[in-house]
Design a protein around this motif. Structure first.
Motif, PDB file in Angstrom:
ATOM      1  N   SER A  95      37.669 -46.631 -64.549  1.00 47.76           N
ATOM      2  CA  SER A  95      37.065 -47.855 -65.063  1.00 47.76           C
ATOM      3  C   SER A  95      37.669 -49.074 -64.380  1.00 47.76           C
ATOM      4  CB  SER A  95      37.276 -47.951 -66.571  1.00 47.76           C
ATOM      5  OG  SER A  95      38.645 -48.161 -66.862  1.00 47.76           O
ATOM      6  N   GLU A  96      36.916 -50.166 -64.442  1.00 44.50           N
ATOM      7  CA  GLU A  96      37.349 -51.415 -63.819  1.00 44.50           C
ATOM      8  C   GLU A  96      38.653 -51.916 -64.432  1.00 44.50           C
ATOM      9  OE1 GLU A  96      35.473 -55.613 -64.387  1.00 44.50           O
ATOM     10  OE2 GLU A  96      34.368 -54.587 -62.804  1.00 44.50           O
ATOM     11  N   MET A  97      38.770 -51.842 -65.760  1.00 38.44           N
ATOM     12  CA  MET A  97      39.961 -52.359 -66.433  1.00 38.44           C
ATOM     13  C   MET A  97      41.204 -51.563 -66.084  1.00 38.44           C
ATOM     14  SD  MET A  97      39.292 -55.085 -67.948  1.00 38.44           S
ATOM     15  CE  MET A  97      40.809 -55.244 -68.883  1.00 38.44           C
ATOM     16  N   ALA A  98      41.018 -50.299 -65.663  1.00 39.34           N
ATOM     17  CA  ALA A  98      42.172 -49.480 -65.306  1.00 39.34           C
ATOM     18  C   ALA A  98      42.883 -50.011 -64.073  1.00 39.34           C
ATOM     19  CB  ALA A  98      41.743 -48.036 -65.081  1.00 39.34           C
ATOM     20  N   HIS A 134      45.007 -44.596 -57.186  1.00 34.36           N
ATOM     21  CA  HIS A 134      43.620 -44.219 -57.485  1.00 34.36           C
ATOM     22  C   HIS A 134      42.669 -44.618 -56.348  1.00 34.36           C
ATOM     23  CE1 HIS A 134      44.387 -43.004 -61.632  1.00 34.36           C
ATOM     24  NE2 HIS A 134      45.123 -44.095 -61.787  1.00 34.36           N
ATOM     25  N   ASN A 135      43.254 -44.969 -55.178  1.00 37.74           N
ATOM     26  CA  ASN A 135      42.458 -45.417 -54.020  1.00 37.74           C
ATOM     27  C   ASN A 135      41.582 -46.626 -54.362  1.00 37.74           C
ATOM     28  OD1 ASN A 135      43.395 -43.362 -52.230  1.00 37.74           O
ATOM     29  ND2 ASN A 135      42.000 -41.908 -53.233  1.00 37.74           N
ATOM     30  N   GLU A 136      42.128 -47.505 -55.193  1.00 36.62           N
ATOM     31  CA  GLU A 136      41.431 -48.726 -55.582  1.00 36.62           C
ATOM     32  C   GLU A 136      42.310 -49.930 -55.270  1.00 36.62           C
ATOM     33  OE1 GLU A 136      38.404 -49.023 -56.729  1.00 36.62           O
ATOM     34  OE2 GLU A 136      37.903 -46.917 -57.127  1.00 36.62           O
ATOM     35  N   GLN A 137      41.685 -51.117 -55.331  1.00 39.74           N
ATOM     36  CA  GLN A 137      42.432 -52.367 -55.173  1.00 39.74           C
ATOM     37  C   GLN A 137      42.698 -52.955 -56.551  1.00 39.74           C
ATOM     38  OE1 GLN A 137      39.401 -54.223 -52.910  1.00 39.74           O
ATOM     39  NE2 GLN A 137      40.414 -53.905 -50.947  1.00 39.74           N
ATOM     40  N   LEU A 138      43.859 -53.580 -56.700  1.00 41.29           N
ATOM     41  CA  LEU A 138      44.169 -54.237 -57.961  1.00 41.29           C
ATOM     42  C   LEU A 138      43.288 -55.476 -58.113  1.00 41.29           C
ATOM     43  CD1 LEU A 138      46.035 -54.391 -60.467  1.00 41.29           C
ATOM     44  CD2 LEU A 138      47.495 -55.932 -59.108  1.00 41.29           C
ATOM     45  N   ARG A 139      42.714 -55.644 -59.277  1.00 40.08           N
ATOM     46  CA  ARG A 139      41.893 -56.816 -59.593  1.00 40.08           C
ATOM     47  C   ARG A 139      42.760 -57.792 -60.382  1.00 40.08           C
ATOM     48  NH1 ARG A 139      38.713 -58.080 -64.164  1.00 40.08           N
ATOM     49  NH2 ARG A 139      36.815 -59.268 -63.720  1.00 40.08           N
ATOM     50  N   VAL A 140      42.916 -59.022 -59.856  1.00 39.42           N
ATOM     51  CA  VAL A 140      43.767 -60.031 -60.486  1.00 39.42           C
ATOM     52  C   VAL A 140      42.869 -61.039 -61.204  1.00 39.42           C
ATOM     53  CG1 VAL A 140      45.503 -61.816 -60.128  1.00 39.42           C
ATOM     54  CG2 VAL A 140      45.522 -59.743 -58.711  1.00 39.42           C
ATOM     55  N   GLU A 141      43.050 -61.127 -62.528  1.00 40.37           N
ATOM     56  CA  GLU A 141      42.243 -62.036 -63.340  1.00 40.37           C
ATOM     57  C   GLU A 141      43.155 -63.093 -63.938  1.00 40.37           C
ATOM     58  OE1 GLU A 141      40.263 -61.563 -67.615  1.00 40.37           O
ATOM     59  OE2 GLU A 141      39.193 -60.363 -66.097  1.00 40.37           O
ATOM     60  N   LEU A 170      43.100 -61.729 -50.265  1.00 43.78           N
ATOM     61  CA  LEU A 170      42.562 -60.927 -49.158  1.00 43.78           C
ATOM     62  C   LEU A 170      42.846 -59.439 -49.340  1.00 43.78           C
ATOM     63  CD1 LEU A 170      43.379 -63.172 -46.054  1.00 43.78           C
ATOM     64  CD2 LEU A 170      41.225 -62.967 -47.309  1.00 43.78           C
ATOM     65  N   THR A 171      43.804 -59.127 -50.179  1.00 51.00           N
ATOM     66  CA  THR A 171      44.130 -57.723 -50.423  1.00 51.00           C
ATOM     67  C   THR A 171      43.648 -57.247 -51.787  1.00 51.00           C
ATOM     68  OG1 THR A 171      46.311 -58.357 -51.278  1.00 51.00           O
ATOM     69  CG2 THR A 171      46.156 -57.830 -48.935  1.00 51.00           C
ATOM     70  N   ALA A 172      43.334 -58.193 -52.682  1.00 50.82           N
ATOM     71  CA  ALA A 172      42.874 -57.836 -54.026  1.00 50.82           C
ATOM     72  C   ALA A 172      41.862 -58.878 -54.489  1.00 50.82           C
ATOM     73  CB  ALA A 172      44.056 -57.789 -54.993  1.00 50.82           C
ATOM     74  N   PRO A 173      40.802 -58.450 -55.147  1.00 51.61           N
ATOM     75  CA  PRO A 173      39.861 -59.422 -55.701  1.00 51.61           C
ATOM     76  C   PRO A 173      40.563 -60.318 -56.717  1.00 51.61           C
ATOM     77  CG  PRO A 173      38.927 -57.203 -55.739  1.00 51.61           C
ATOM     78  CD  PRO A 173      40.371 -57.060 -55.399  1.00 51.61           C
ATOM     79  N   LEU A 174      40.335 -61.639 -56.622  1.00 55.66           N
ATOM     80  CA  LEU A 174      40.960 -62.600 -57.513  1.00 55.66           C
ATOM     81  C   LEU A 174      39.865 -63.423 -58.183  1.00 55.66           C
ATOM     82  CD1 LEU A 174      44.136 -64.680 -56.887  1.00 55.66           C
ATOM     83  CD2 LEU A 174      42.102 -65.810 -57.755  1.00 55.66           C
ATOM     84  N   VAL A 175      39.893 -63.491 -59.514  1.00 50.17           N
ATOM     85  CA  VAL A 175      38.857 -64.209 -60.256  1.00 50.17           C
ATOM     86  C   VAL A 175      39.499 -65.171 -61.238  1.00 50.17           C
ATOM     87  CG1 VAL A 175      37.308 -62.238 -60.073  1.00 50.17           C
ATOM     88  CG2 VAL A 175      38.647 -62.546 -62.147  1.00 50.17           C
ATOM     89  N   ARG A 176      38.720 -66.215 -61.578  1.00 51.29           N
ATOM     90  CA  ARG A 176      39.132 -67.153 -62.620  1.00 51.29           C
ATOM     91  C   ARG A 176      38.271 -66.873 -63.852  1.00 51.29           C
ATOM     92  NH1 ARG A 176      40.942 -72.899 -60.146  1.00 51.29           N
ATOM     93  NH2 ARG A 176      41.745 -72.197 -58.123  1.00 51.29           N
ATOM     94  N   HIS A 177      38.924 -66.564 -64.949  1.00 54.32           N
ATOM     95  CA  HIS A 177      38.232 -66.185 -66.176  1.00 54.32           C
ATOM     96  C   HIS A 177      37.831 -67.425 -66.968  1.00 54.32           C
ATOM     97  CE1 HIS A 177      38.207 -65.123 -70.518  1.00 54.32           C
ATOM     98  NE2 HIS A 177      37.608 -64.021 -70.093  1.00 54.32           N
ATOM     99  N   VAL A 178      36.572 -67.462 -67.417  1.00 53.20           N
ATOM    100  CA  VAL A 178      36.081 -68.531 -68.287  1.00 53.20           C
ATOM    101  C   VAL A 178      35.810 -67.913 -69.655  1.00 53.20           C
ATOM    102  CG1 VAL A 178      34.247 -70.214 -68.702  1.00 53.20           C
ATOM    103  CG2 VAL A 178      35.067 -69.799 -66.368  1.00 53.20           C
ATOM    104  N   PRO A 179      36.555 -68.321 -70.690  1.00 51.25           N
ATOM    105  CA  PRO A 179      36.363 -67.716 -72.012  1.00 51.25           C
ATOM    106  C   PRO A 179      34.968 -68.003 -72.555  1.00 51.25           C
ATOM    107  CG  PRO A 179      37.763 -69.667 -72.157  1.00 51.25           C
ATOM    108  CD  PRO A 179      37.577 -69.386 -70.699  1.00 51.25           C
ATOM    109  N   ALA A 180      34.416 -67.027 -73.274  1.00 53.49           N
ATOM    110  CA  ALA A 180      33.075 -67.175 -73.834  1.00 53.49           C
ATOM    111  C   ALA A 180      32.997 -66.397 -75.137  1.00 53.49           C
ATOM    112  CB  ALA A 180      32.026 -66.667 -72.850  1.00 53.49           C
TER     113      ALA A 180
END
Length: 642
Positions: free
Chosen positions: A3-6, A105-112, A139-149
């Motif tokens: 899963s994505e959250m993992a 897990h052969n995945e990239q860490l997602r930084v939120e 460049l090595t991990a997806p980085l997102v800015r979270h907007v609460p909703a």
């Protein structure tokens, strides 16, 4: 697939009462640890450096990479400062362990990032630089800015094609953008996807409020893509984009009003891409005041925007990489990372740091593209239309595509092919009308019809030659064989006039054109008008080389215009190796040795009879003459920005 959250680490940063002190909390990590730490950061000191950082990033799009490049050093200084402040103690340990767990897990860490203070939201977190690994985090991990909703929409299930509404706005009085070139490059990059029916891109030129509203109400759109100017209004503490009013001038559209307009669509576009400067900028007083953040908070699932000014080349590269990933069902944060990597294709550029991604809630999939279900009948109709198109049988093309579009209005590029075939039929009809008028000696009517054809398609059959012939016949002084030659050089020009007898009658007066040494003009091949203008004027299309009795006396490389029965040979390459300040209004020619305050360009080459911006080199910016149908390739001596 896990899963994505993992593979996600969620980090919340909140202000303390201590001014430069903040609290960082890991809300979720792949390794289960949820530590907290105190962050020491003088955010306002970093914000004071931001204009210099933005200038360095933008300048990198023009200058090549050097050892110890000062621009990248400035970026690493800011990014390293942010990394060391964010990742300290147990938070750093959890981050390192989370990276390793994702790799297992052969995945990239997602930084939120969940930023809880306005001054933090205004900082360039996309510049995070890990000194230990010598890597930029985004460049090595997806980085997102979270907007609460309070709620998050489920991903919209989309049967291809993914429908993208492109809005273009180039208001009068604002700095020019290579919009046509950006559209052409983007369409060319996405052509394999549109041909397979995965994407459908439709453009609305000179976007204004009423036109956009009509488009949103008329069809279903999954993505909104904007090319133009953005602005952050410090006085009103709100971001905006510039659209066009009824008179062609600029009208600012605040983010809150734009969000209301988007709610007209059914469904509301789940993804918005703002290829404009400052569209991702934030205030230091209001946590969610920037254009992108307002749209995300108002209901748009994901907004990709630009926190700095961005060059046209980088904006195009980002869009191509981004949409290619989206069409392959990548998550939106992975698509943004693909866009960053596409920008890196230009040697030495640092503009990959400019894009910012805002996600509403925690869902990183605004929509899910379902597998295509090809309909055998439609596929047969489409194949038959393609065959007829290759045979130039445009009536069959329109007939087959009309049947197809009734059952599926969005089938691949059928609608675009149908429009192209209809245009060819219209041109053929006008061409036959023009020939009939020409054979009936209705010279003016024939010339007008040929002019309409050439305005649509400058190289259509022999329409140009036929129109010149009609113009010679319709002029009352057609048979006068006066000849005056005006030769223009780098020094003093030499003019010579030769007078010959008239074919039908003899005149002793020279042609009614008054030119002197070094004159320039605004010319049009589609009208009989010629206007003398100063050579420093941006409207000066050409320098006159000769005034002759027929087009055959001009050089093959010359442009020609007919004026009261005479033909003027003119040179569109006279601007070669000249320099222009495009920040001025109107555009002003200046010495190449000057250093203007804003944008300086040098003409590299001129390509007549085309509007194909790809003829320019990768470091050149195309400038288009839509009427005369030629493109000028400009070398930016300073950065071109939007």
């Amino acid at each position: 697939m896990i899963s994505e959250m993992a593979c996600t680490i969620q980090i919340k940063i909140e202000a303390n009462s201590g001014g430069d002190q903040y609290t960082t909390r890991v809300l979720h990590s792949p390794v289960g640890a949820e530590p907290s730490a105190t962050m020491q950061l003088d955010a306002y000191q970093l914000l004071e450096k931001q204009p210099y950082l933005e200038a360095a990033v933008l300048a990198s799009s023009v200058t090549g990479r050097r050892v110890a490049d000062p621009g990248e050093q400035a970026l690493q200084d800011v990014g390293g400062h942010l990394f060391r402040a964010l990742f300290t103690g147990a938070v750093l340990e959890t981050y390192r362990a989370s990276v390793a767990a994702a790799q297992d897990h052969n995945e990239q860490l997602r930084v939120e990032l969940r930023l809880g203070a306005p001054e933090l939201a205004a900082l360039p977190w996309e510049a995070l630089w890990d000194q230990d690994t010598k890597n930029y985090v985004c460049l090595t991990a997806p980085l997102v800015r979270h907007v609460p909703a309070p709620y998050t929409c489920e991903p919209l299930k989309v049967t291809p094609p993914l429908r993208i509404l492109g809005l273009v706005a180039t208001p009068r009085g604002m700095s020019s953008l290579a919009v046509s070139a950006e559209q052409q490059r983007l369409e060319k990059a996405l052509e394999p996807l549109t041909a397979r029916g995965l994407l459908h891109f439709e453009w609305l030129q000179e976007a204004g409020w009423a036109g956009v509203q009509e488009k949103l109400l008329s069809d279903e759109w999954h993505v909104l893509h904007f090319i133009g100017h953005g602005h952050y209004d410090v006085t009103n503490d709100e971001g905006s984009i510039a659209w066009v009013d009824a008179d062609g001038g600029a009208v600012p559209i605040p983010a809150t009003r734009l969000a209301c307009l988007l709610s007209e669509a059914r469904p509301t576009p789940r993804l918005v891409v703002l290829n404009s400067c400052s569209s991702g900028a934030e205030s230091t007083r209001d946590l969610f005041s920037g254009t992108a953040a307002v749209l995300a908070r108002s209901g748009v699932s994901a907004v990709a925007a630009m926190q700095f000014r961005i060059s046209d080349t980088a904006a195009t590269s980002f869009a191509a990489g981004f949409y290619t990933a989206i069409a392959r069902n990548r998550t939106v944060e992975n698509a943004v990372r693909s866009g960053r990597i596409a920008i890196m294709g230009a040697q030495g550029t640092l503009e990959w740091v400019t894009p910012v991604l805002y996600l509403r809630g925690g869902n990183s999939r605004p929509f899910i593209l379902e597998p295509q279900q090809e309909e055998p009948v439609n596929e047969q109709l489409y194949a038959a239309a393609r065959t007829a198109l290759d045979d130039h049988d445009y009536e069959t093309v329109t007939h087959k595509l009309d049947q197809l579009l009734v059952s599926n209005p969005h089938y691949r590029d059928a609608a675009a092919l149908r429009r192209a075939a209809a245009e060819e039929l219209d041109l053929a009809h006008k061409y036959q009308q023009a020939i009939g008028a020409q054979e009936g000696r209705a010279w003016s009517a024939a010339a007008d019809l040929y002019g309409e054809i050439l305005a649509t398609k400058p190289d259509y059959r022999d329409a140009a030659a036929r129109r010149r012939e009609c113009l010679e016949h319709k002029s009352p002084s057609t048979n006068i064989r006066w000849k005056r030659v005006l030769m223009i050089g780098t020094g003093a020009a030499v003019a010579a006039m030769a007078i010959a007898a008239a074919a039908i009658y003899i005149s002793t007066q020279p042609p009614p054109i008054d030119w002197s040494d070094g004159d320039c003009a605004t010319l049009s091949r589609f009208t009989d008008q010629i206007v003398k203008v100063p050579c420093y004027n941006a409207e000066a299309d050409a320098k006159i080389k000769a005034v002759v009795s027929g087009p055959e006396k001009c050089s093959p490389d010359d442009g020609t215009s007919s004026v009261t029965g005479w033909v003027l040979c003119w040179d569109i390459n006279w601007r070669h190796e000249t320099c222009w300040d495009r920040a001025k209004h109107p555009v002003k020619q200046i010495p190449c040795t000057t250093k203007p305050d804003d944008l300086l360009f040098k003409v590299v080459s001129i390509h007549p009879d085309t509007l194909d911006g790809t003829k320019c080199g990768p470091r050149e910016e195309p400038s288009f003459n839509e009427v005369e149908k030629f493109v000028v390739c400009l070398e930016p001596l300073q950065a071109l920005s939007r």
